[in-house]
Design an enzyme around this catalytic site. Structure first.
Site, PDB file in Angstrom:
ATOM      1  N   LEU A 231      53.638 -25.083  10.956  1.00 41.29           N
ATOM      2  CA  LEU A 231      54.828 -25.839  11.335  1.00 41.29           C
ATOM      3  C   LEU A 231      55.837 -24.848  11.906  1.00 41.29           C
ATOM      4  CD1 LEU A 231      55.499 -28.329   8.371  1.00 41.29           C
ATOM      5  CD2 LEU A 231      54.822 -28.922  10.700  1.00 41.29           C
ATOM      6  N   ASP A 232      56.444 -25.179  13.034  1.00 40.97           N
ATOM      7  CA  ASP A 232      57.464 -24.314  13.620  1.00 40.97           C
ATOM      8  C   ASP A 232      58.664 -24.212  12.675  1.00 40.97           C
ATOM      9  OD1 ASP A 232      55.984 -23.930  15.926  1.00 40.97           O
ATOM     10  OD2 ASP A 232      56.901 -25.615  16.977  1.00 40.97           O
ATOM     11  N   PRO A 233      59.460 -23.130  12.812  1.00 43.24           N
ATOM     12  CA  PRO A 233      60.657 -22.987  11.957  1.00 43.24           C
ATOM     13  C   PRO A 233      61.583 -24.191  11.995  1.00 43.24           C
ATOM     14  CG  PRO A 233      60.199 -20.925  13.068  1.00 43.24           C
ATOM     15  CD  PRO A 233      59.242 -21.935  13.650  1.00 43.24           C
TER      16      PRO A 233
END
Length: 313
Positions: free
Chosen positions: A39-41
């Site tokens: 998951l991206d930040p």
């Protein structure tokens, strides 16, 4: 803290998936910890974390479909396709809800999608975002993904919030960007929550934010899913301990051996879990034939290919 299984973390915004893996590993003092899909930040939500022996099944969990709730902002284009990137240009979106619904509907089905330049996809062994940060343009290959459905939940210009159900490897940022181009005003992702990853849902996710080490250990210990329960869609075969020992010693189940047990209906290629009551998951295998064929095959013929063997389940 010796533990094997899967814990579903509710990832907060601002943290990388690696940050969460490191936190769980440090908290438990575990030897091996991994996740089942980055998951991206910017993103929040469901992040299944595999602990110790559970890392052996991570590859089978990443194949599952995902569900997300996303918000895109119309009228803004960025270099990363999300709001955290550099703004390339702005425009005034003259778009109706009907326009957005028609465009998003066109993006469903089996489609070809180019990974964003700011992503972890590898090119010549390096993540694309590393090339992008150096200002080096590289040619990326499109990938086939499936977007089962997109449902708009809220339309309040310039924001559009929608739910999406899709295959692994789908970039929601790209959906927003493509929709923006089709609408003629551009768009970028401003918020993203993963609500489901395969069998793991938001209702199962725990938060570690603001907890001390001991509090984290307690909640992880209480909420960790056992290996035997971690692949709920895979049929189970209860075997005795003596046969489990053979499998752990490298035995590949034969037709004769499988006839000794009550086998649920399985087709060739289906996965099967071997379980011993009181011990848990012993092995994960793949059927070499259907269960209906066992009665007509030679006893010595291999019936199951063992894919993974577990020391604790």
């Amino acid at each position: 803290m010796n533990m094997d299984g899967i814990v579903v973390i509710n990832k907060p915004a601002g943290k990388t998936s690696h940050d969460i893996v490191y936190d769980v590993k440090k908290t438990l003092g575990a030897k091996k910890v991994g996740h089942t899909g980055t998951l991206d930040p910017l993103a929040t939500g469901v992040l299944p974390i595999c602990i110790n022996e559970a890392t052996k099944i991570a590859q089978y969990l990443t194949q599952d479909k995902k569900e997300y709730r996303a918000t895109m902002q119309l009228g803004i284009r960025t270099d990363t396709l999300d709001i955290e990137g550099n703004i390339i240009n702005r425009s005034n979106p003259c778009v109706t809800r009907g326009d957005a619904e028609r465009v998003l509907c066109r993006l469903t089905g089996i489609i070809e999608q180019l990974p964003p330049m700011f992503s972890a996809v590898k090119y010549k062994g390096r993540a694309l975002y590393k090339w992008a940060r150096q200002g080096i343009a590289v040619e990326t290959k499109s990938r086939t993904v499936e977007i089962q459905k997109i449902d708009i939940l809220d339309f309040s210009l310039p924001y559009v919030t929608f739910d999406v159900c899709c295959s692994k490897g789908t970039y929601i940022r790209s959906i927003c960007s493509e929709a923006g181009e089709m609408l003629g005003c551009g768009a970028c992702l401003t918020a993203l929550e993963r609500t489901r990853s395969g069998a793991f849902t938001s209702s199962m996710a725990i938060s570690l934010t603001g907890l001390n080490t001991e509090e984290k250990r307690k909640i992880i210990g209480r909420e960790t899913i056992r290996l035997r329960d971690s692949l709920p869609d895979v049929s189970s075969l209860i075997i005795d301990k003596s046969y489990a020992d053979k499998i752990r010693d490298g035995h590949q189940p034969s037709v004769e051996a499988m006839k000794m047990y009550h086998i649920p209906f399985l087709a060739s290629g289906d996965m099967i879990k071997f379980i011993v009551d009181g011990e848990g998951l012993i092995a994960l295998g793949k059927m070499m034939c259907s269960s209906d064929e066992l009665s007509s095959l030679e006893d010595r013929k291999q019936a199951v290919k063992i894919l993974r063997v577990f020391n604790s389940g």
